[in-house]
Design a protein around this motif. Structure first.
Motif, PDB file in Angstrom:
ATOM      1  N   ASP A 308     -37.022  62.802   0.520  1.00 53.48           N
ATOM      2  CA  ASP A 308     -37.926  62.801  -0.627  1.00 53.48           C
ATOM      3  C   ASP A 308     -39.203  62.033  -0.277  1.00 53.48           C
ATOM      4  O   ASP A 308     -39.411  61.640   0.865  1.00 53.48           O
ATOM      5  CB  ASP A 308     -37.246  62.247  -1.884  1.00 53.48           C
ATOM      6  CG  ASP A 308     -37.714  62.977  -3.153  1.00 53.48           C
ATOM      7  OD1 ASP A 308     -38.543  63.888  -3.056  1.00 53.48           O
ATOM      8  OD2 ASP A 308     -37.222  62.638  -4.240  1.00 53.48           O
ATOM      9  N   THR A 309     -40.057  61.797  -1.273  1.00 51.49           N
ATOM     10  CA  THR A 309     -41.385  61.237  -0.974  1.00 51.49           C
ATOM     11  C   THR A 309     -41.382  59.722  -0.782  1.00 51.49           C
ATOM     12  O   THR A 309     -42.378  59.171  -0.298  1.00 51.49           O
ATOM     13  CB  THR A 309     -42.394  61.577  -2.094  1.00 51.49           C
ATOM     14  OG1 THR A 309     -41.847  61.160  -3.349  1.00 51.49           O
ATOM     15  CG2 THR A 309     -42.694  63.061  -2.123  1.00 51.49           C
ATOM     16  N   TYR A 343     -39.339  66.613   6.388  1.00 49.28           N
ATOM     17  CA  TYR A 343     -39.350  66.160   4.984  1.00 49.28           C
ATOM     18  C   TYR A 343     -38.462  67.049   4.123  1.00 49.28           C
ATOM     19  O   TYR A 343     -38.511  68.271   4.218  1.00 49.28           O
ATOM     20  CB  TYR A 343     -40.807  66.200   4.489  1.00 49.28           C
ATOM     21  CG  TYR A 343     -41.024  66.231   2.994  1.00 49.28           C
ATOM     22  CD1 TYR A 343     -40.560  65.231   2.157  1.00 49.28           C
ATOM     23  CD2 TYR A 343     -41.765  67.272   2.422  1.00 49.28           C
ATOM     24  CE1 TYR A 343     -40.808  65.260   0.783  1.00 49.28           C
ATOM     25  CE2 TYR A 343     -42.018  67.319   1.049  1.00 49.28           C
ATOM     26  CZ  TYR A 343     -41.533  66.310   0.238  1.00 49.28           C
ATOM     27  OH  TYR A 343     -41.779  66.349  -1.115  1.00 49.28           O
ATOM     28  N   THR A 344     -37.640  66.406   3.293  1.00 51.40           N
ATOM     29  CA  THR A 344     -36.864  67.119   2.275  1.00 51.40           C
ATOM     30  C   THR A 344     -37.464  66.848   0.907  1.00 51.40           C
ATOM     31  O   THR A 344     -37.638  65.691   0.518  1.00 51.40           O
ATOM     32  CB  THR A 344     -35.388  66.675   2.271  1.00 51.40           C
ATOM     33  OG1 THR A 344     -34.776  67.055   3.495  1.00 51.40           O
ATOM     34  CG2 THR A 344     -34.627  67.341   1.128  1.00 51.40           C
ATOM     35  N   ASN A 345     -37.777  67.927   0.200  1.00 53.59           N
ATOM     36  CA  ASN A 345     -38.224  67.810  -1.190  1.00 53.59           C
ATOM     37  C   ASN A 345     -37.006  67.938  -2.101  1.00 53.59           C
ATOM     38  O   ASN A 345     -36.157  68.800  -1.892  1.00 53.59           O
ATOM     39  CB  ASN A 345     -39.245  68.910  -1.512  1.00 53.59           C
ATOM     40  CG  ASN A 345     -39.614  68.923  -2.978  1.00 53.59           C
ATOM     41  OD1 ASN A 345     -38.883  69.449  -3.800  1.00 53.59           O
ATOM     42  ND2 ASN A 345     -40.742  68.345  -3.314  1.00 53.59           N
ATOM     43  N   HIS A 346     -36.932  67.086  -3.117  1.00 53.55           N
ATOM     44  CA  HIS A 346     -35.755  67.069  -3.991  1.00 53.55           C
ATOM     45  C   HIS A 346     -36.051  67.403  -5.441  1.00 53.55           C
ATOM     46  O   HIS A 346     -35.190  67.200  -6.300  1.00 53.55           O
ATOM     47  CB  HIS A 346     -35.089  65.688  -3.951  1.00 53.55           C
ATOM     48  CG  HIS A 346     -34.241  65.445  -2.740  1.00 53.55           C
ATOM     49  ND1 HIS A 346     -32.939  65.883  -2.639  1.00 53.55           N
ATOM     50  CD2 HIS A 346     -34.517  64.822  -1.578  1.00 53.55           C
ATOM     51  CE1 HIS A 346     -32.443  65.516  -1.461  1.00 53.55           C
ATOM     52  NE2 HIS A 346     -33.382  64.873  -0.806  1.00 53.55           N
ATOM     53  N   THR A 348     -38.543  69.693  -8.600  1.00 55.25           N
ATOM     54  CA  THR A 348     -39.646  70.517  -9.086  1.00 55.25           C
ATOM     55  C   THR A 348     -40.341  69.823 -10.263  1.00 55.25           C
ATOM     56  O   THR A 348     -41.257  70.382 -10.848  1.00 55.25           O
ATOM     57  CB  THR A 348     -39.145  71.902  -9.560  1.00 55.25           C
ATOM     58  OG1 THR A 348     -38.259  71.714 -10.670  1.00 55.25           O
ATOM     59  CG2 THR A 348     -38.408  72.630  -8.458  1.00 55.25           C
ATOM     60  N   LEU A 353     -43.014  63.747  -8.509  1.00 58.31           N
ATOM     61  CA  LEU A 353     -43.818  63.808  -7.290  1.00 58.31           C
ATOM     62  C   LEU A 353     -44.777  62.623  -7.315  1.00 58.31           C
ATOM     63  O   LEU A 353     -45.742  62.602  -8.063  1.00 58.31           O
ATOM     64  CB  LEU A 353     -44.572  65.145  -7.214  1.00 58.31           C
ATOM     65  CG  LEU A 353     -43.675  66.379  -7.062  1.00 58.31           C
ATOM     66  CD1 LEU A 353     -44.501  67.650  -7.187  1.00 58.31           C
ATOM     67  CD2 LEU A 353     -42.939  66.356  -5.726  1.00 58.31           C
ATOM     68  N   ALA A 408     -46.526  63.707  -2.107  1.00 63.63           N
ATOM     69  CA  ALA A 408     -45.933  64.983  -1.692  1.00 63.63           C
ATOM     70  C   ALA A 408     -46.919  65.772  -0.841  1.00 63.63           C
ATOM     71  O   ALA A 408     -46.530  66.419   0.142  1.00 63.63           O
ATOM     72  CB  ALA A 408     -45.503  65.797  -2.910  1.00 63.63           C
ATOM     73  N   VAL A 418     -40.496  71.372   6.005  1.00 63.86           N
ATOM     74  CA  VAL A 418     -40.364  71.031   4.585  1.00 63.86           C
ATOM     75  C   VAL A 418     -39.217  71.871   4.039  1.00 63.86           C
ATOM     76  O   VAL A 418     -39.298  73.094   4.041  1.00 63.86           O
ATOM     77  CB  VAL A 418     -41.653  71.360   3.801  1.00 63.86           C
ATOM     78  CG1 VAL A 418     -41.468  71.050   2.325  1.00 63.86           C
ATOM     79  CG2 VAL A 418     -42.850  70.623   4.379  1.00 63.86           C
ATOM     80  N   LEU A 429     -40.311  76.317  -4.865  1.00 63.53           N
ATOM     81  CA  LEU A 429     -41.315  75.568  -4.100  1.00 63.53           C
ATOM     82  C   LEU A 429     -42.310  76.524  -3.442  1.00 63.53           C
ATOM     83  O   LEU A 429     -43.531  76.327  -3.508  1.00 63.53           O
ATOM     84  CB  LEU A 429     -40.649  74.708  -3.022  1.00 63.53           C
ATOM     85  CG  LEU A 429     -39.776  73.538  -3.470  1.00 63.53           C
ATOM     86  CD1 LEU A 429     -39.243  72.789  -2.261  1.00 63.53           C
ATOM     87  CD2 LEU A 429     -40.545  72.583  -4.384  1.00 63.53           C
TER      88      LEU A 429
END
Length: 800
Positions: A308-309, A343-346, A348, A353, A408, A418, A429
């Motif tokens: 995550d960020t 990077y993993t985004n977790h 929406t 963010l 982000a 990503v 995403l």
């Protein structure tokens, strides 16, 4: 370690006397726990040293997983299981009159996380070690972790969590590896040998001291490392007010989530993030230099993954080191950085963010901010070449805009990969939330559906079911969890299904006992255990669940002919201390519980339980006992979920929306073995984009909704005054942002279907079996293998 229980008993008693300075007869449960814990840690130390030496000799690539959270839970029993020592230790302790399960309760949960993000990180650590993959974790050693939750008169009250009160048997302090982390101050710029040189001066420093914990793989010689950083005062502080400096320093690793609704909290949160990444990267570089000298090949030997960020400052920090300390030019440093960091985004959720005000960021991290500015300038120049004259588009994509640093955006620009965490999430995403970046960097985006370690959530948490599965299909599923699919062969075997049902009943009895111990309430183990346990957030819609309970209560009270299977609704959730609305929902759940549970007309059919202080050790008793798994988030809002996987693996049936990993659960379990309701993600996103939803229409046209919503404010709950006005207003005045009223009717219908399905126990057992059978895909072993091959490009380095 021990050939038999007699050898173990002798070693245990000798170790206890040496450690505690007392006889066994005088010793306490805590003495027994620390004795056994130290024996286990000392046992793994040789493998731990050998693992690091093996990695050093192999000179292969290693991965460092940076996460602001690691929700570890208890480790004693888990480590014994992974080492293959559980049986001999259990038998030896029994001879001494010690119950291993009771002994485990002497260990506090390491509550270094808030929910799915931190638990995922812990599962990933287990899988990396169990698959003999060279991967380590880097986090913060929070003194208090997440708060301990108490429910007082229905309200959440937060108490400091004291997991380190008696020390922590699994950690090793490495003071000789401490690192000084600078904050504040200013940057000197001068020319040296024809190039600009930058020096951070007049900084206030904090000492980061590493505490290393062994991460033991399942029946393997691999022991990886989880390094947690502790913030301590620098031995040479420049701060004039020493007591204030000491207090501010120690606060960096004191609490998991400081309240960031004010500037002081924001500064502390940003401090934590830089503290984590700076200490971790400088530690990684120190190890790399020992092996390889310079950093020109750094990306070939090291991968840094940001969960995550929160750790995204890894990007400018690595650039700072390569430029300021290694003397590289920008282009080479940027190439190495963008080949190192993934990077993993977790999420929406736009509010999740992270964005940091420049007025806070720049003075706190002056040199890092300069680098972020330069990254932004170069990125905007690239955008100008791609979209000449389109200032509005460039402004939307910029890393720094309107006085804020968008974390982000920095992660998307500065990483080579990503990934989203479920198929739907990744598509959202790519097509919506980050579509502009996807058009620029399509090659970066990929999906890695989350997973859970089946060794903790099935083998350890549900030993009765694990043993039964092994008797049916052999023990290969422990190494290769997708072998669970072999269970489908028993779907018509009534004897097998009956035994499966008996195991579920025993687990329900165990949870019923825990509920009675914790709340004093007796629940019927023959009732349907309908469970929602997760972080309390409006989009997860615990509100929809409790409004359904209110609806059922109304039906029971008003309709003498109304029939339903007795059902126990079980909630477990913590609300962030500053999340006022979430706390109101906790109060509502407890208020409904009090009314329902005290009503003799209703409480034979309906019970409501709120389990306070939900945590990993409690979760291990909850998941095996569930009949129904509540996964009812607003579609498009839950990136993945992992609780849904834990419930599925333990044979619960999902009542859920088509959100996150529910979609893949539906595919693996079969459409006929899940209960789906509500708006789809596309429908929700269409409402957000085009409008057209008016919650007041549902309030006026559905009598059930109107009755339940009115009961929030019309005196139905005595002595609550205007307590639930904020919930009432959110549903009507604020137009119900998460579509609770829109999905209410569909939810009531699907819950009725689930109740009818439960009446046909033959069908229900088959559905339960098919969920377990399809759950192997959701092992974190599969997820980590995909990360290893597709993103990190690392190979197994186990002993042949």
């Amino acid at each position: 370690m021990f050939a038999n229980k007699e050898e173990f008993k002798g070693a245990f008693l000798k170790k206890l006397e040496m450690m505690c300075g007392k006889s066994f007869g005088e010793s306490t449960q805590r003495d027994h726990y620390f004795t056994l814990g130290n024996m286990v840690r000392e046992y793994v130390s040789t493998s731990w040293i050998n693992t690091n030496e093996r990695y050093r000799m192999a000179k292969g690539k290693q991965i460092y997983y940076l996460s602001i959270e690691f929700l570890l839970g208890r480790l004693l029993h888990h480590n014994l299981l992974n080492l293959g020592l559980e049986d001999v230790v259990r038998e030896g302790l029994e001879d001494l009159g010690i119950d291993l399960n009771r002994l485990e309760e002497a260990e506090p949960d390491a509550g270094l996380g808030n929910g799915g993000l931190g638990r995922l990180a812990a599962c990933f650590m287990d899988s990396l070690a169990s698959l003999d993959l060279p991967g380590h974790g880097c986090g913060i050693r929070y003194k208090h972790g997440l708060f301990e939750q108490k429910i007082v008169e229905g309200y959440q009250v937060e108490l400091p969590e004291q997991w380190l009160r008696h020390g922590h048997v699994w950690e090793v302090r490495r003071a000789e590896l401490a690192i000084e982390i600078p904050f504040w101050g200013n940057v000197e710029v001068r020319e040296e040998n024809g190039r600009l040189a930058f020096r951070h001066v007049n900084a206030e420093t904090i000492t980061a001291v590493p505490y290393d914990m062994p991460v033991v793989g399942y029946k393997t010689d691999t022991v990886n490392t989880l390094r947690l950083w502790n913030a301590e005062p620098s031995p040479y502080p420049i701060h004039q007010d020493i007591l204030k400096y000491k207090r501010e320093t120690e606060s960096v690793s004191e609490f998991l989530y400081p309240d960031d609704t004010h500037d002081e909290g924001k500064i502390l949160r940003l401090k934590q993030q830089y503290f984590l990444v700076s200490a971790s990267i400088r530690s990684i570089i120190r190890s790399h230099r020992k092996r390889y000298g310079g950093l020109h090949s750094f990306h070939e030997h090291v991968g840094i993954h940001i969960n995550d960020t929160h750790p995204v400052l890894a990007i400018p920090e690595l650039m700072r080191i390569l430029i300021d300390e290694e003397g590289m030019g920008w282009e080479e440093a940027w190439q190495i950085t963008t080949k190192t960091i993934s990077y993993t985004n977790h999420t929406t959720l736009s509010e999740a963010l992270e964005k940091w005000p420049v007025r806070i960021f720049q003075p706190l991290l002056p040199r890092v901010y300069m680098i972020v500015e330069e990254i932004n300038e170069r990125f905007c120049q690239q955008l100008w070449e791609q979209y000449p004259g389109d200032w509005q588009h460039i402004e939307q994509l910029a890393i720094i805009a309107h006085g804020e640093v968008k974390m982000a955006h920095l992660a998307l620009v500065g990483s080579y990969s990503v990934n989203g965490v479920a198929a739907l999430h990744t598509e959202i995403l790519k097509k919506r939330e980050m579509s502009s970046f996807y058009r620029i960097y399509p090659e970066k985006f990929n999906n890695k559906t989350n997973g859970i370690t089946h060794r903790r959530w099935l083998l350890k948490a549900n030993p009765l079911l694990a043993k039964f599965i092994t008797e049916g299909i052999g023990n290969g599923w422990i190494r290769e969890p997708e072998q669970l699919s072999s269970l489908a062969q028993f779907k018509e075997d009534s004897s097998f299904l009956e035994q499966l049902s008996q195991i579920k009943q025993q687990n329900k009895l165990r949870l019923a006992k825990r509920i009675e111990e914790q709340t004093g309430m007796m629940v019927d183990p023959a009732s349907i255990f309908d469970i929602q346990v997760k972080r309390l957030h409006a989009y997860k819609r615990q509100l929809l669940n409790i409004m359904h309970v209110m609806y059922l209560y109304n039906r029971i009270k008003e309709d003498g002919n109304f029939q339903m299977n007795p059902r126990t609704f079980i909630f477990g959730a913590k609300a962030s201390p500053g999340y006022y609305y979430a706390k109101k929902i906790i109060k509502l759940i407890n208020t409904v519980a009090e009314k329902v549970n005290r009503d003799p007309l209703a409480n034979e059919k309906l019970k409501v339980v709120f389990l306070e202080n939900y945590r990993v050790s409690l979760a291990e008793e909850v998941f095996p006992a569930a009949d129904i798994s509540e996964q009812i988030s607003t579609a498009s809002k839950e990136a993945s979920g992992t609780g849904n996987m834990k419930f599925m693996m333990n044979g619960a049936l999902t009542v859920g929306t088509l959100d996150g990993a529910n979609i893949e659960i539906k595919e693996k379990a079969g459409d006929e073995n899940i209960f789906i309701f509500g708006l789809s993600a596309d429908q929700v996103l269409n409402y957000y984009q085009n409008g057209g939803y008016h919650s007041m229409e549902y309030y006026h046209h559905d009598e059930r909704i109107r009755q339940v919503v009115d009961q929030l404010t019309n005196g139905f709950f005595p002595d609550t005054d205007d307590e639930f006005d904020p919930i009432y207003d959110s549903l009507l005045t604020e137009n119900d942002q998460y579509f609770v009223l829109r999905d209410f009717s569909s939810y009531v219908n699907v819950q009725s279907q689930a109740g009818k399905a439960y009446e046909d126990q033959g069908r229900w057992r088959k559905m339960s079996l098919m969920n377990i059978s399809g759950s192997g895909y959701f092992s974190s072993d599969r997820t980590i293998n995909e990360y290893a091959s597709d993103i990190w490009r690392i190979k197994t380095l186990g002993i042949k």
